[in-house]
Structures are given as C-alpha cells and as structure tokens.
Design an enzyme around this catalytic site. Structure first.
Site, PDB file in Angstrom:
ATOM      1  N   LYS A 111      31.883  35.072 -16.625  1.00  0.00           N
ATOM      2  CA  LYS A 111      32.309  36.350 -16.059  1.00  0.00           C
ATOM      3  C   LYS A 111      32.126  36.381 -14.535  1.00  0.00           C
ATOM      4  O   LYS A 111      32.834  37.101 -13.840  1.00  0.00           O
ATOM      5  CB  LYS A 111      31.538  37.512 -16.691  1.00  0.00           C
ATOM      6  CG  LYS A 111      31.577  37.589 -18.218  1.00  0.00           C
ATOM      7  CD  LYS A 111      32.971  37.792 -18.748  1.00  0.00           C
ATOM      8  CE  LYS A 111      33.008  38.281 -20.193  1.00  0.00           C
ATOM      9  NZ  LYS A 111      32.567  37.302 -21.195  1.00  0.00           N
TER      10      LYS A 111
HETATM   11  C1  LIG Z   1      33.110  37.020 -22.447  1.00  0.00           C
HETATM   12  C2  LIG Z   1      32.751  35.712 -23.042  1.00  0.00           C
HETATM   13  C3  LIG Z   1      33.618  35.055 -23.918  1.00  0.00           C
HETATM   14  C4  LIG Z   1      34.924  35.647 -24.358  1.00  0.00           C
HETATM   15  O1  LIG Z   1      35.871  35.720 -23.313  1.00  0.00           O
HETATM   16  P1  LIG Z   1      37.134  36.678 -23.442  1.00  0.00           P
HETATM   17  O2  LIG Z   1      37.786  36.631 -22.117  1.00  0.00           O
HETATM   18  O3  LIG Z   1      36.587  38.042 -23.773  1.00  0.00           O
HETATM   19  O4  LIG Z   1      37.980  36.156 -24.542  1.00  0.00           O
HETATM   20  C5  LIG Z   1      33.237  33.802 -24.380  1.00  0.00           C
HETATM   21  N1  LIG Z   1      32.049  33.249 -24.037  1.00  0.00           N
HETATM   22  C6  LIG Z   1      31.198  33.878 -23.212  1.00  0.00           C
HETATM   23  C7  LIG Z   1      29.893  33.227 -22.897  1.00  0.00           C
HETATM   24  C8  LIG Z   1      31.509  35.117 -22.674  1.00  0.00           C
HETATM   25  O5  LIG Z   1      30.648  35.725 -21.843  1.00  0.00           O
END
Ligand SMILES: *Cc1c(COP(=O)(O)O)cnc(C)c1O
Length: 493
Positions: A111
């Site tokens: 993120k």
């Molecule tokens: C948010 C997240 C995901 C999922 O990603 P999306 O964009 O919501 O599909 C997968 N792995 C981790 C560690 C995340 O923080």
C-alpha cells in the site's frame, strides 16, 4: 482524456477525480481512454530510474497537473522513504518466477507504493479544485491500507484522516501499527464487524445526506485513500511498467516478449493496475488472480456469478479477507464496453440481493485474460516452507498464496511464460503465521517472534516493525458499525 463514473456518464478532470475519490452516484472514476506507451517511449523507460518512470506514467493520466507538480509529488514520495534505493525491486528465483517486492516502504506492505504519493497528489488536486475546503480522508482497512494512509497523511496540512478497521480482522502487528500512530490530524477506530462492514459503512457515509450537510457547514469534504480513489490506482500502474522494464534491462526477456502476472487479490486494485499497464501497451498475456479461502473471485472467474451470500473466513492472509471486491466494478465497466447503465444495475443487484451474474459474452472475455485460483491456510504455510527450502527466499502469507496459485496455473496449463509475482507484504508483518510455517513456534510474544524469524531465516527485521516495541498505544476506541457517523462527527467538531 477525462474521467467518467462507472455508473453515470460524466466528465471530470484528473484533479477532480482524485480530490473527490468517489463519484456522487456511487460509481468509481475511470479514465475515458488508455494512453499508449509507444515503442520509442518504452525503450527510453528501460534506462530510467523508478522515479523517472513514475513521472512518465503519471503524466499520461494526470493531465491537469503541471510537470512541476508531478515532479514534486514523485520526489516527495519516492526519495528516502523506502529502505531500498529502488522502491520496487525484482528478485528472480528462476527463469520464470520473478518476485516483485512491493513492501520496502515505511509500513512494510504494498500500500505504501501508492499511499506515499497519494497525499501529495490529493493536496495538489484539492488546491486546484476546492482550495477553501479541508479534506477529510475516510479509510476502511483490512489492515495495511490504514497504516499506510496514516503514515502518508499524518500532519499533512489542511487534511484530517479517519481510519476504521475490523476489531478482530487484522494481525497483531497491523493493529499495533495503527493504534500507536501519532499526528494531530489522525483518528483510528476499531469496529465490531469484518472488513466488508467497515468498507460498506464508509461507502454509505460518503453518500449520507445528513453527513454532507454537516461537512459543508464546516467547509470540509470527504475523500478516499482506498483503492476506489483513482489516485491510488495510478501509482500502482508504475511498478508493473517498471518491472517489465527491469526484466528487459536484466536480459530476462526481450522487448516485446509477453509476461504473465500473479497478484494476491482482495479489493482487485492491485491486479487492475496490471490490467491498466497492459491496456497502455505493456505485453501482459495472463492475469492470475490469487485468493485465499474467501475465494469469491475464483468462483466468479469460473462461473460468471458474483455471490457474496457465503460464509466469511478469517485467514492467515487477512488483507485478502474480503467479500466485496470494489475495483471489480471498474473491470466490469471496461468489459461491458463502458456501459454505465449495466454496471449500475449489477451493483444494485449486489447491494439488494448480494449477487449478480455477468453475460456469457463478458464471462468469455474475462476467462480469456484471467486465471483464478485459491489456496487455504495449510497450503499457504506449505508454500512458505517450500519456497524457503528450495530458493532460500522468505515470503509472507499473501505472497505465498500467489506463489501457490501460480504453481496451480503452471500445472494446469504448462505455460512457462516469464511471470511477475506481486509480493505484497514483508514476511515480518505476518510473523505469527510465517514463523510456524518454517519452524516450531515456541514463542507467543509478537516481538520475540520477529527475533526468532530473523534467526531462522537469516534476514533482518524491518526497522519500522522493530521500533513498534517502544511505542505507546494511543487509539483504543471500538464502536458498533451504526456508530461510525457519530465517531466522525465527534472527531471533526
Ligand atoms: C491490500 C493487500 C492485498 C490485496 O490487494 P488489493 O489491491 O486489495 O487486491 C494483498 N496483500 C496485501 C499484503 C495487502 O495489503
């Protein structure tokens, strides 16, 4: 280029789309067309740094930002905030497994790739669109977005940030990261419920008339740091373009060769960014969508029916414990050739009946590009161990789900196209699941686990996690989902 809503015809600029986050009609903003990275540009990108690649990709979409503004945003986001000179390094395990590590930022999950830059994109946009308003960033998190958004927005002038997380739905490290967050403009609140409750609550508050009145009276407006905001998606396109360039640069592929991508998926934002990179001309053949036991997307890709009337499971990959995958709406909009009316009616079905079904035609298009697969906690743990034994590579639970589904794909199809596997979190962020996969656990204190994992794997503990040990818990509030509005109003008063 302009931006339109997935649920109604409209024209807004990039800055408006980013400042607003979500359209008033409940739809998500999508670009009216996809810019093309031509061969000459791609050639140039190959020899550029991540920051230069980022500037180029952003400038295609953010066409009402000046070049100086984009430069400023990129420099602020990707200089010095990552533990690595390259924010998104690629580690090749063999000729066709290339791990794209997206967790070298301050919160140790992918993120950060978008949320380190979003505050800059958003304040730039707000200054253009509504300079007198204070922005209130409302976030629902399955664990990682919350901290990454807090880290990005803490003490950013003229903004406030409010994060809701499911009280029992995040890992111990994720919770501690959020509840110790400092900053004069931040609020963090647990809710009784799961991530979908938090996300639905936040979406409803966005369109609540009473709340709108309260905000406009105090010259405030909401925006979103979730991947429903286009400003979250566009920085995610960069690393797929960058990974392709790195594969060419490293001599792993020749320019023009196709690759596949595997993405551990929850809200469908990360994998959608890969689709957008392909739409811009990056030769990606297959999108492999990996789920955990909450395999609503696997079922959708195989049957064309999206049905959330099912049991919700807590897994060892909590950031993917999601039954309402928001960004799928954007994908459907593109698959239905930009038909906002059909998307509105599908989303109405989802809201009222908890399910919808796409046409055979759309299902066929989807299946041509996507492979969906899932893996449970047991197989996830076995994959962590196998990967460590075979390649001496330590991965987290989400990445392990992706690797497992990639292996299923390869076994089912025999396809040996070089594959970029999105690695979305540091293994230390989910040490309580990663450690037992490798060795007998033997410790129940979270920080003892970090130390033990480091000892067993011979890899260093990321500083932002080690440092949590001495931080004070500041945010302890937990509310019912019907009390979210009151919490917001109290904080903003
Ligand atoms: C948010 C997240 C995901 C999922 O990603 P999306 O964009 O919501 O599909 C997968 N792995 C981790 C560690 C995340 O923080």
């Amino acid at each position: 280029m302009y931006f339109t809503s997935t649920r109604a015809a409209k024209n807004v600029t990039a800055a408006q789309a980013v400042a607003q986050g979500i359209s008033e009609d409940g739809g998500l903003f999508v670009p009216s067309e996809f810019p093309e990275i031509d061969a000459e540009t791609l050639n140039k990108l190959i020899n550029m740094s991540y920051k230069e690649r980022a500037k180029k990709v952003l400038s295609y979409y953010l066409n009402d930002y000046t070049e100086a503004e984009i430069d400023h945003c990129v420099e602020c986001a990707y200089s010095g905030n990552f533990d690595n000179d390259i924010p998104a390094p690629l580690t090749s395990l063999n000729d066709n497994m290339h791990i794209l590590e997206l967790w070298h930022g301050p919160t140790c999950a992918f993120k950060d790739m978008a949320l380190q830059i979003l505050p800059h994109l958003l304040t730039t946009a707000a200054a253009k669109v509504s300079p007198d308003e204070e922005k209130v960033i409302l976030v629902a998190t399955s664990g990682d977005t919350g901290k990454a958004a807090l880290e990005g927005f803490a003490d950013v002038p003229n903004t406030k940030i409010i994060v809701f997380y499911p009280v029992d739905g995040v890992s111990a490290m994720q919770k501690l990261q959020m509840t110790t967050q400092k900053g004069s403009n931040v609020a963090v609140c647990a809710i009784e419920g799961n991530f979908d409750d938090a996300q639905t609550g936040v979406k409803n508050i966005f369109s609540d008339a009473d709340m709108q009145k309260f905000l406009s009276e105090s010259k405030k407006a909401f925006s979103s740091a979730n991947s429903i905001n286009f400003g979250r998606l566009v920085p995610q396109i960069i690393y797929y373009v960058s990974a392709y360039c790195d594969l060419v640069k490293d001599g792993r592929i020749k320019i023009g060769d196709k690759i596949n991508v595997v993405v551990p998926t929850g809200n469908f934002g990360n994998i959608l960014a890969a689709v957008y990179a392909r739409n811009m001309g990056i030769p990606i053949a297959k999108f492999i969508c990996a789920s955990n036991r909450n395999k609503i997307l696997t079922d959708f890709i195989s049957t064309g029916e999206y049905n959330r009337n099912r049991e919700f499971y807590q897994t060892t990959s909590p950031s993917m414990d999601i039954l309402i995958s928001s960004n799928l709406e954007r994908m459907l909009y593109h698959l239905y050739d930009n038909d906002a009316q059909i998307i509105s009616s599908l989303m109405k079905d989802l809201k009222e009946k908890g399910s919808y079904k796409v046409s055979d035609d759309v299902l066929a298009k989807l299946q041509k590009e996507f492979f969906g697969g899932f893996c449970d906690d047991k197989d996830c743990a076995a994959t962590i161990k196998n990967l460590f034994d075979e390649y001496h590579y330590l991965c987290d639970t989400h990445t392990a789900v992706a690797v497992n589904v990639y292996q299923q794909y390869k076994n089912a199809t025999g396809d040996t196209t070089p594959c970029v596997i999105a690695s979305t979190a540091s293994p230390y962020k989910f040490a309580s699941a990663v450690l037992p996969a490798l060795s007998d656990n033997g410790c129940d204190d979270e920080f003892a686990m970090l130390a033990r994992l480091s000892e067993v794997s011979g890899t260093p503990i990321p500083a932002p996690l080690a440092n949590l040990h001495d931080k004070k818990v500041i945010h302890t509030k937990c509310v019912n989902k019907t009390e979210m509005s009151d919490f917001i109003k109290n904080f903003l008063k």
